[in-house]
Design an enzyme around this catalytic site. Structure first.
Site, PDB file in Angstrom:
ATOM      1  N   ASP A  22      20.999  56.778 -16.232  1.00 34.13           N
ATOM      2  CA  ASP A  22      21.508  55.847 -15.242  1.00 34.13           C
ATOM      3  C   ASP A  22      20.718  56.134 -13.960  1.00 34.13           C
ATOM      4  OD1 ASP A  22      22.828  53.974 -13.766  1.00 34.13           O
ATOM      5  OD2 ASP A  22      24.843  54.601 -14.337  1.00 34.13           O
TER       6      ASP A  22
HETATM    7  C1  BGC Z   1      24.685  51.511 -12.628  1.00 34.85           C
HETATM    8  C2  BGC Z   1      24.068  50.967 -13.895  1.00 34.85           C
HETATM    9  C3  BGC Z   1      22.927  50.053 -13.561  1.00 34.85           C
HETATM   10  C4  BGC Z   1      21.926  50.823 -12.731  1.00 34.85           C
HETATM   11  C5  BGC Z   1      20.733  49.996 -12.312  1.00 34.85           C
HETATM   12  C6  BGC Z   1      23.667  52.104 -11.700  1.00 34.85           C
HETATM   13  O1  BGC Z   1      24.239  52.355 -10.446  1.00 34.85           O
HETATM   14  O2  BGC Z   1      25.654  52.484 -12.947  1.00 34.85           O
HETATM   15  O3  BGC Z   1      25.034  50.301 -14.650  1.00 34.85           O
HETATM   16  O4  BGC Z   1      22.368  49.539 -14.706  1.00 34.85           O
HETATM   17  O5  BGC Z   1      22.555  51.278 -11.539  1.00 34.85           O
HETATM   18  O6  BGC Z   1      21.091  49.059 -11.367  1.00 34.85           O
END
Ligand code: BGC
Length: 754
Positions: free
Chosen positions: A229
């Site tokens: 993530d």
């Molecule tokens: C989120 C993800 C997301 C990623 C990219 C993170 O803060 O938890 O779900 O895909 O950011 O934006």
């Protein structure tokens, strides 16, 4: 493309570099070797492609796209084909926009209604979440673009999401928090898996070898790459070892350097880096070699599709007959959400919709009057606004209040602190319902809300966050052009404190203990026989359905056999409609604490009035099994199981019993502390003991105590039995008057373990 050969030609620095992003949304390319850089973008319910300034919080703009219903809504469709169709559309938009991987679906279990991201998640039930996720993935990937199932794993709160440890016992992890990922991996092989921010039992997901390698690849057969993530990689070197292939976004070269140093110093095996590169490149080339940027993206068509999907997701929670509305009657639409619907949640999933359709727009041409009722921006309703709303309600045959949660109430990044609607909306609903008993409430929210007014209104429609065309769908459902067929993918408790995680949710500091164990959602409410506002699986229709004629292919099976279950669904009302046949399994006398019933099958069926269809389910070992912590595997305990067919977890229409015989013997270990009851429960142990049992038992019963005779007399038979039941073997030393010796006990233990 010979990926292995290609990786061999890369320098250590190039390989380490490939293991982290080039920028916010791109992987690194290596020009001299012809390795392209590819783009990934958020989803999951549309495309959030940022072509300029990147961020993962939904702050900066992204390109105009189509916002489909969020997962809270799509899960309620209980319709695999529908969600697959949505995935196909999103896949086409990715091809068109040259996006190699869309970051979704998000399948974390809804442990508490408070989680700020529940709107993005599918269900409190792992079976439903897994099935829907697999359908979505298959849809997207049919266009040769990848998905990233997230957030792996046990990321069930936003509170302290980057530091908190989800402390979960082994069985609960396996039965509740992992299976949605497992099902999706096994049924749809997502190109990538996104590991979560949090720790699991103390270890960051991003450095959790057990999770990312042993379970994900070893047990489930995952073939793609694991991406962090955004910002989840803590110790990057440990991550490479654990199976975290790609770190996102770019770490400015910092972590690449660490990987290089670790290899040079001998603390990281270069083979781990090679493997990560191979996995990343497999996907990079799989996409680029088949990229089709010429794929058309018809946004208008997707807008229509979005409306159709939304209409299949809406859940009619309550209806005293006030719905459907008649097009010839005057209706009052009340509440700002009628004009400006809330149709998606905040954070990284936020889509820049190319257009939206409100209910007011969709009702164009119908006899509809409008009163704003409350002001979303200020979260206020003045007395004047409420008075105007009541007047409109009195003027109309029916009043429809569009209520729900404003953006700030639920979002990625933080949790809700309560489960209430804004006070101004509750006041409005009470006042309008008093002015006109034909009051309908339409809800726009991503997670359950308390409904203190529920008995005073005629109908409640849960529209969830239904995407940019939600207004269209709501009007179709209200006026009966679409017969509602959504069912709740989560329980609606009456109040927050009824929720099983209430005492522990959020945790203390960075420790979030999942003490309710497997009793999440309906698994808890059903076991406790607790009242809920609306149960899991619940959803009404404008017609009526009957389920009957439940048949099992056998009354007794072994855990290697398949059981075929058939049941007939009939539309006994006067309108065509869709129903969801739900199949639940429960073990009658479990040896471990188990829920009363667990969803193990569902089918959505379309039926004309009077029509009936037979629905078939196939059940196998896993459907009856629990996770056994002694053998660290799924296990069926021999015994009787109920097979139930219902319209919700609380509306069971038919029930049959099947006996399942285990073919797996679990070897028990005996010690001097094993109690008699556990020995007597094991036929094999008893067979070994039987030759010496008679003497042993009578010796056991005798005691050296002076008062023993009186005591024995006073003791009734049941008590005696109970005492003996719970007596450990070593008890013989004290209670046999010296007849049972230490040597005898050692011998018996050896015999039992032989
Ligand atoms: C989120 C993800 C997301 C990623 C990219 C993170 O803060 O938890 O779900 O895909 O950011 O934006």
């Amino acid at each position: 493309m010979d990926i292995k050969a290609l990786v061999k030609r890369m320098t250590l620095e190039e390989k380490a570099g490939l293991c982290s992003g080039f920028d916010f949304w791109h992987t690194k390319g290596v020009e001299r070797l012809g390795i392209p850089s590819v783009m990934v973008s958020d989803g999951p319910h549309g495309l959030r492609k940022q072509d300029q300034e990147g961020d993962h919080l939904g702050i900066n703009d992204s390109i105009k796209a189509v916002c489909m219903p969020a997962a809270c809504a799509t899960a309620a469709s209980f319709d695999r084909d529908l969600i697959r169709t949505m995935g196909e559309a999103i896949g086409r938009s990715c091809q068109h926009e040259e996006v190699s991987v869309v970051l979704g679906p998000a399948v974390n279990i809804k442990r508490s209604p408070l989680c700020g991201r529940n709107f993005e998640y599918l269900s409190e039930d792992p079976y439903l979440a897994g099935e829907m996720a697999a359908a979505y993935i298959n849809g997207v990937q049919s266009n040769n673009v990848g998905t990233s199932i997230k957030h792996f794993a046990a990321n069930n709160q936003e509170h302290r999401r980057m530091s908190s440890s989800s402390n979960i016992d082994e069985r609960t992890l396996r039965e509740i928090y992992l299976p949605a990922f497992e099902t999706a991996v096994k049924k749809s092989q997502p190109w990538t898996v996104m590991c979560s921010y949090n720790r699991i039992n103390g270890v960051f997901a991003s450095e959790n070898k057990w999770l990312l390698t042993d379970v994900l690849r070893g047990e489930w057969g995952f073939k793609g790459f694991v991406v962090s993530d955004w910002g989840a990689a803590a110790d990057r070197v440990k991550g490479v070892e654990a199976g975290l292939d790609l770190e996102m976004p770019s770490s400015g070269g910092e972590n690449d350097k660490r990987i290089v140093e670790a290899v040079k110093s001998g603390s990281l095996d270069e083979a781990c880096v090679d493997l990560a590169c191979e996995r990343i490149l497999e996907i990079v080339f799989k996409y680029t070699e088949n990229a089709k940027p010429e794929t058309p993206w018809d946004k208008e068509a997707d807008h229509e599709l979005s409306a159709k999907i939304a209409s299949e997701c809406m859940v009619l929670l309550k209806n005293n007959g006030v719905l459907p509305l008649s097009k010839t009657d005057k209706t009052a639409f009340i509440g700002e959400f009628a004009e400006k619907p809330r149709f998606q949640g905040g954070g990284s999933s936020h889509i820049n919709s190319f257009k939206t359709t409100s209910a007011l727009e969709a009702a164009d041409g119908l006899d509809v009057i409008y009163a704003k009722g409350y002001d979303v921006a200020s979260d206020q309703a003045t007395d004047e606004m409420i008075a105007k709303a009541c007047n409109a309600a009195k003027e109309a045959k029916t009043a429809v209040i569009f209520a729900g949660l404003p953006d700030a109430y639920e979002s990625e990044g933080y949790d809700r602190t309560h489960m209430r609607l804004p006070d101004c909306q509750n006041r409005l609903i009470e006042a309008v319902a008093a002015a006109n008993p034909n009051t309908v409430v339409v809800l726009h929210n991503g997670s359950p809300v308390e409904m203190p007014w529920v008995d005073k209104v005629g109908a409640v429609v849960e529209a969830y966050l239904g995407g940019q065309a939600v207004g269209n769908a709501v009007v179709k459902v209200l006026y009966g052009d679409v017969n509602p067929s959504g069912h709740l993918a989560e329980s609606f408790p009456k109040k927050l404190s009824d929720n099983p995680s209430y005492l522990f949710y959020g945790g203390e500091g960075n420790e979030a203990d999942y003490r309710e164990g497997v009793f999440v959602g309906y698994r808890y409410y059903d076991k406790k026989e607790a009242e809920v506002l609306f149960p899991f699986g619940h959803g009404l229709s404008y017609t009526d359905f009957e389920f009957s004629g439940l048949k099992l292919s056998a009354g007794e099976i072994s855990d290697n056999d398949e059981l075929t279950v058939t049941v007939t669904a009939k539309n006994v009302g006067s309108r065509p409609g869709k129903t969801v046949v739900q199949l639940y399994i429960g073990e009658k006398n479990p040896v471990v604490m188990r829920p009363v019933r667990e969803l193990r099958g569902f089918e959505k069926v379309y039926l004309e009035p009077g029509e009936s269809k037979e629905v078939t389910f196939k059940l196998s070992k896993r459907d009856f099994a629990y996770w056994n912590v002694d053998i660290h595997d799924w296990h069926v305990h021999t015994g009787d199981f109920t097979v139930e067919i219902g319209k919700s977890s609380r509306d069971i229409c038919c029930r049959e019993t099947v006996k399942v015989n285990s073919t797996v013997k679990i070897k028990r270990r005996y010690t001097e502390n094993t109690i008699m009851m556990d020995i007597m429960d094991d036929p094999e142990a008893m067979a070994k003991l039987r030759p010496i049992m008679g003497d042993f038992m009578s010796d056991f019963a005798a005691t050296g105590d002076n008062n023993s005779e009186q005591a024995n007399e006073a003791m009734n038979e049941d008590m005696g039995k109970a005492m003996l039941n719970y007596m450990p073997l070593r008890g013989g030393l004290m209670f046999s008057g010296g007849k049972i010796t230490r040597e005898m006990i050692d011998k018996i233990v050896a015999l039992l373990n032989s």
